[in-house]
Design a protein around this motif. Structure first.
Motif, PDB file in Angstrom:
ATOM      1  N   ASN A  91      39.216  34.026  28.235  1.00 55.49           N
ATOM      2  CA  ASN A  91      40.262  33.835  27.152  1.00 55.49           C
ATOM      3  C   ASN A  91      40.695  35.599  27.015  1.00 55.49           C
ATOM      4  O   ASN A  91      41.418  35.628  26.000  1.00 55.49           O
ATOM      5  CB  ASN A  91      39.252  33.835  25.835  1.00 55.49           C
ATOM      6  CG  ASN A  91      38.860  32.215  25.857  1.00 55.49           C
ATOM      7  OD1 ASN A  91      39.405  31.295  26.564  1.00 55.49           O
ATOM      8  ND2 ASN A  91      37.709  32.101  25.446  1.00 55.49           N
ATOM      9  N   GLY A  92      40.633  36.216  27.811  1.00 55.74           N
ATOM     10  CA  GLY A  92      41.375  37.634  27.716  1.00 55.74           C
ATOM     11  C   GLY A  92      40.989  38.482  26.613  1.00 55.74           C
ATOM     12  O   GLY A  92      41.862  38.855  25.957  1.00 55.74           O
ATOM     13  N   ARG A 113      48.113  38.900  37.348  1.00 54.68           N
ATOM     14  CA  ARG A 113      48.034  39.846  38.560  1.00 54.68           C
ATOM     15  C   ARG A 113      46.625  40.193  38.931  1.00 54.68           C
ATOM     16  O   ARG A 113      45.901  40.170  38.095  1.00 54.68           O
ATOM     17  CB  ARG A 113      48.810  41.339  37.692  1.00 54.68           C
ATOM     18  CG  ARG A 113      50.207  41.351  37.518  1.00 54.68           C
ATOM     19  CD  ARG A 113      50.704  42.253  36.935  1.00 54.68           C
ATOM     20  NE  ARG A 113      50.081  42.680  35.585  1.00 54.68           N
ATOM     21  CZ  ARG A 113      49.895  43.494  34.952  1.00 54.68           C
ATOM     22  NH1 ARG A 113      50.098  44.975  35.543  1.00 54.68           N
ATOM     23  NH2 ARG A 113      49.297  43.838  33.814  1.00 54.68           N
ATOM     24  N   LEU A 114      46.736  40.414  40.479  1.00 55.83           N
ATOM     25  CA  LEU A 114      45.551  40.784  40.923  1.00 55.83           C
ATOM     26  C   LEU A 114      45.516  42.295  41.357  1.00 55.83           C
ATOM     27  O   LEU A 114      46.690  42.607  42.144  1.00 55.83           O
ATOM     28  CB  LEU A 114      45.346  39.959  42.255  1.00 55.83           C
ATOM     29  CG  LEU A 114      43.986  40.403  43.105  1.00 55.83           C
ATOM     30  CD1 LEU A 114      42.769  40.287  42.503  1.00 55.83           C
ATOM     31  CD2 LEU A 114      44.199  39.465  44.307  1.00 55.83           C
ATOM     32  N   GLN A 115      44.833  43.148  40.761  1.00 54.10           N
ATOM     33  CA  GLN A 115      44.705  44.330  41.145  1.00 54.10           C
ATOM     34  C   GLN A 115      43.505  44.886  41.933  1.00 54.10           C
ATOM     35  O   GLN A 115      42.109  44.216  41.634  1.00 54.10           O
ATOM     36  CB  GLN A 115      44.790  45.174  39.947  1.00 54.10           C
ATOM     37  CG  GLN A 115      46.237  44.862  39.215  1.00 54.10           C
ATOM     38  CD  GLN A 115      46.382  45.825  38.039  1.00 54.10           C
ATOM     39  OE1 GLN A 115      45.472  45.906  37.518  1.00 54.10           O
ATOM     40  NE2 GLN A 115      47.786  45.854  37.568  1.00 54.10           N
ATOM     41  N   GLN A 116      43.455  46.059  42.613  1.00 52.21           N
ATOM     42  CA  GLN A 116      42.499  46.814  43.176  1.00 52.21           C
ATOM     43  C   GLN A 116      42.159  48.195  42.766  1.00 52.21           C
ATOM     44  O   GLN A 116      43.111  48.972  42.503  1.00 52.21           O
ATOM     45  CB  GLN A 116      42.357  46.830  44.676  1.00 52.21           C
ATOM     46  CG  GLN A 116      40.902  47.427  45.211  1.00 52.21           C
ATOM     47  CD  GLN A 116      40.969  47.200  46.630  1.00 52.21           C
ATOM     48  OE1 GLN A 116      41.829  47.080  47.621  1.00 52.21           O
ATOM     49  NE2 GLN A 116      39.520  47.120  47.284  1.00 52.21           N
ATOM     50  N   ARG A 124      40.312  43.203  39.955  1.00 51.75           N
ATOM     51  CA  ARG A 124      40.442  42.509  38.575  1.00 51.75           C
ATOM     52  C   ARG A 124      41.558  41.632  38.601  1.00 51.75           C
ATOM     53  O   ARG A 124      42.480  41.831  39.160  1.00 51.75           O
ATOM     54  CB  ARG A 124      40.432  43.462  37.447  1.00 51.75           C
ATOM     55  CG  ARG A 124      41.906  44.408  37.411  1.00 51.75           C
ATOM     56  CD  ARG A 124      41.629  45.284  36.049  1.00 51.75           C
ATOM     57  NE  ARG A 124      42.981  46.102  35.875  1.00 51.75           N
ATOM     58  CZ  ARG A 124      43.169  47.063  35.119  1.00 51.75           C
ATOM     59  NH1 ARG A 124      42.078  47.251  34.309  1.00 51.75           N
ATOM     60  NH2 ARG A 124      44.111  47.760  34.983  1.00 51.75           N
ATOM     61  N   VAL A 125      41.665  40.764  37.540  1.00 53.76           N
ATOM     62  CA  VAL A 125      42.711  39.700  37.428  1.00 53.76           C
ATOM     63  C   VAL A 125      42.835  39.941  35.895  1.00 53.76           C
ATOM     64  O   VAL A 125      42.280  40.155  34.966  1.00 53.76           O
ATOM     65  CB  VAL A 125      42.393  38.348  37.433  1.00 53.76           C
ATOM     66  CG1 VAL A 125      43.498  37.519  37.314  1.00 53.76           C
ATOM     67  CG2 VAL A 125      41.815  38.071  39.038  1.00 53.76           C
ATOM     68  N   LEU A 126      44.396  40.234  35.757  1.00 54.79           N
ATOM     69  CA  LEU A 126      44.982  40.280  34.464  1.00 54.79           C
ATOM     70  C   LEU A 126      46.073  39.560  34.064  1.00 54.79           C
ATOM     71  O   LEU A 126      46.722  38.840  35.082  1.00 54.79           O
ATOM     72  CB  LEU A 126      45.760  41.634  34.283  1.00 54.79           C
ATOM     73  CG  LEU A 126      44.661  43.056  34.614  1.00 54.79           C
ATOM     74  CD1 LEU A 126      45.849  44.159  34.533  1.00 54.79           C
ATOM     75  CD2 LEU A 126      43.991  43.357  33.761  1.00 54.79           C
ATOM     76  N   ASP A 127      46.206  38.979  32.890  1.00 58.17           N
ATOM     77  CA  ASP A 127      46.992  38.038  32.360  1.00 58.17           C
ATOM     78  C   ASP A 127      48.570  38.784  31.870  1.00 58.17           C
ATOM     79  O   ASP A 127      48.372  40.048  32.169  1.00 58.17           O
ATOM     80  CB  ASP A 127      46.559  37.256  31.053  1.00 58.17           C
ATOM     81  CG  ASP A 127      46.465  38.040  29.862  1.00 58.17           C
ATOM     82  OD1 ASP A 127      47.123  39.471  29.925  1.00 58.17           O
ATOM     83  OD2 ASP A 127      46.141  37.696  28.919  1.00 58.17           O
ATOM     84  N   HIS A 149      43.513  30.970  37.959  1.00 54.92           N
ATOM     85  CA  HIS A 149      44.569  31.641  36.759  1.00 54.92           C
ATOM     86  C   HIS A 149      46.023  31.161  36.775  1.00 54.92           C
ATOM     87  O   HIS A 149      46.530  30.832  35.676  1.00 54.92           O
ATOM     88  CB  HIS A 149      44.289  33.146  36.353  1.00 54.92           C
ATOM     89  CG  HIS A 149      42.861  33.180  35.630  1.00 54.92           C
ATOM     90  ND1 HIS A 149      42.588  32.844  34.417  1.00 54.92           N
ATOM     91  CD2 HIS A 149      41.746  33.843  36.023  1.00 54.92           C
ATOM     92  CE1 HIS A 149      41.282  33.013  34.000  1.00 54.92           C
ATOM     93  NE2 HIS A 149      41.009  33.657  35.185  1.00 54.92           N
ATOM     94  N   VAL A 150      46.420  31.647  38.168  1.00 60.32           N
ATOM     95  CA  VAL A 150      47.872  31.116  38.397  1.00 60.32           C
ATOM     96  C   VAL A 150      47.913  29.538  38.230  1.00 60.32           C
ATOM     97  O   VAL A 150      49.061  29.320  37.675  1.00 60.32           O
ATOM     98  CB  VAL A 150      48.372  31.709  39.814  1.00 60.32           C
ATOM     99  CG1 VAL A 150      49.762  31.157  40.145  1.00 60.32           C
ATOM    100  CG2 VAL A 150      48.289  33.188  39.940  1.00 60.32           C
TER     101      VAL A 150
END
Length: 156
Positions: A91-92, A113-116, A124-127, A149-150
């Motif tokens: 739920n962010g 977004r997928l970030q390292q 991490r995955v961000l909305d 999530h996408v």
């Protein structure tokens, strides 16, 4: 980054964190729940902090520039991830800065977004609004959550 690495980093930076905050050794020892003697031993690198102390420092000094720079971001997130291995918040509920510092963007689709992290190496995955949805050290698991999530974003 695992518990041992975090403990080593916190131990090596403890004196700098204390001086950054303007605390005496007595005050710092009281705040983190150590004896002054133990704190002095850690600061002189004669011993290292335990995991409980390292986690407490991460929580109590999460806004420390020294600690954030050493760990590559929010100290609480780094410690939480080391303890639990993954963090899932579908739920962010936790707003981030969006990855302006310490993050490399690996993929972006439909606002997800997928970030390292360039220091700790975790993913991490961000909305679209920079809320953290998921974190892990496992690249395949991060990719799987990113794709899920996408897909959910496309289904809405």
């Amino acid at each position: 980054m695992n518990k041992e690495a975090i403990t080593a980093i916190v131990s090596s930076k403890l004196k700098l964190i204390r001086t950054e905050r303007g605390y005496t050794q007595d005050k710092m020892a009281d705040v983190i729940g150590l004896s002054k003697k133990t704190l002095v031993q850690i600061e002189k690198e004669r011993s290292t902090a335990g995991w409980t102390t390292a986690a407490a420092v991460c929580a109590l000094f999460r806004n420390s520039d020294i600690l954030q720079s050493a760990l590559g971001g929010d100290p609480v997130e780094i410690a939480e991830l080391a303890a639990h291995k993954t963090i899932s918040r579908p739920n962010g509920q936790e707003k981030t800065m969006g990855g302006r510092v310490w993050w490399r963007e690996l993929d972006s689709q439909k606002g997800i977004r997928l970030q390292q992290n360039v220091i700790s190496g975790h993913y991490r995955v961000l909305d679209a609004e920079d809320y953290r949805l998921f974190s892990t050290y496992d690249a395949a698991e991060a990719e799987e959550h990113f794709q899920n999530h996408v897909k959910r974003t496309g289904d809405e």
